[in-house]
Design a protein around this motif. Structure first.
Motif, PDB file in Angstrom:
ATOM      1  N   GLU A  76       0.687  -1.261   0.022  1.00 32.34           N
ATOM      2  CA  GLU A  76       0.169  -0.036  -0.066  1.00 32.34           C
ATOM      3  C   GLU A  76       0.636   1.258   0.186  1.00 32.34           C
ATOM      4  N   ASN A  77       1.929   1.420   0.600  1.00 32.03           N
ATOM      5  CA  ASN A  77       2.616   2.387   0.929  1.00 32.03           C
ATOM      6  C   ASN A  77       3.389   3.004  -0.555  1.00 32.03           C
ATOM      7  N   ASN A  78       3.736   2.071  -1.283  1.00 39.08           N
ATOM      8  CA  ASN A  78       4.273   2.144  -2.513  1.00 39.08           C
ATOM      9  C   ASN A  78       3.356   2.292  -3.737  1.00 39.08           C
ATOM     10  N   SER A  79       2.037   1.801  -3.382  1.00 38.43           N
ATOM     11  CA  SER A  79       1.056   1.459  -4.625  1.00 38.43           C
ATOM     12  C   SER A  79      -0.347   2.555  -4.559  1.00 38.43           C
ATOM     13  N   LEU A  80      -0.396   3.097  -3.532  1.00 42.05           N
ATOM     14  CA  LEU A  80      -1.690   4.127  -3.541  1.00 42.05           C
ATOM     15  C   LEU A  80      -0.987   5.564  -3.157  1.00 42.05           C
ATOM     16  N   PHE A  81      -1.227   6.299  -4.179  1.00 42.10           N
ATOM     17  CA  PHE A  81      -0.664   7.826  -4.311  1.00 42.10           C
ATOM     18  C   PHE A  81      -1.370   8.617  -4.950  1.00 42.10           C
ATOM     19  N   ALA A  82      -1.108  10.224  -4.643  1.00 38.01           N
ATOM     20  CA  ALA A  82      -1.933  11.029  -5.514  1.00 38.01           C
ATOM     21  C   ALA A  82      -0.777  11.689  -6.334  1.00 38.01           C
ATOM     22  N   THR A  83      -1.413  12.167  -7.313  1.00 38.63           N
ATOM     23  CA  THR A  83      -0.246  13.041  -8.514  1.00 38.63           C
ATOM     24  C   THR A  83      -1.090  14.020  -9.425  1.00 38.63           C
ATOM     25  N   LYS A  84      -0.555  14.787  -9.965  1.00 37.34           N
ATOM     26  CA  LYS A  84      -1.320  15.637 -10.578  1.00 37.34           C
ATOM     27  C   LYS A  84      -0.896  15.586 -12.099  1.00 37.34           C
TER      28      LYS A  84
END
Length: 95
Positions: A76-84
């Motif tokens: 999860e820590n490396n797989s779920l993230f936000a970007t623009k």
């Protein structure tokens, strides 16, 4: 995005139950579009989420998808993230 996902799943058969579940979860918790992406057959999703719903979206996806499976939780820590979105690549040519 949603139509692209449906064609990937149904016409090209390049989805899997885990990706189908993740796309459903993302749409349920506020994504306006979600689809599988990445190299190879399956692997991850990309979702469009309004900025004002982002924190709630991330919390709910984590709870509904990642915290239901020990192996997923480890990723999860490396797989779920936000970007623009950005401007994209640029090519500089010297004259």
């Amino acid at each position: 995005m949603n139509q692209s996902y449906i064609s990937c799943r149904e016409m090209y058969e390049c989805s899997c139950p885990e990706l189908d579940r993740l796309v459903d979860i993302c749409l349920q918790f506020g994504a306006i579009g979600s689809r599988l992406t990445g190299a190879g057959w399956g692997g991850c999703t990309v979702s469009m989420v309004p900025t004002d719903k982002l924190n709630t979206f991330l919390k709910n996806v984590k709870k509904a998808y990642y915290q239901t499976d020990v192996q997923r939780l480890a990723l999860e820590n490396n797989s779920l993230f936000a970007t623009k979105p950005g401007r994209g690549a640029l090519v500089f040519v010297e004259a």
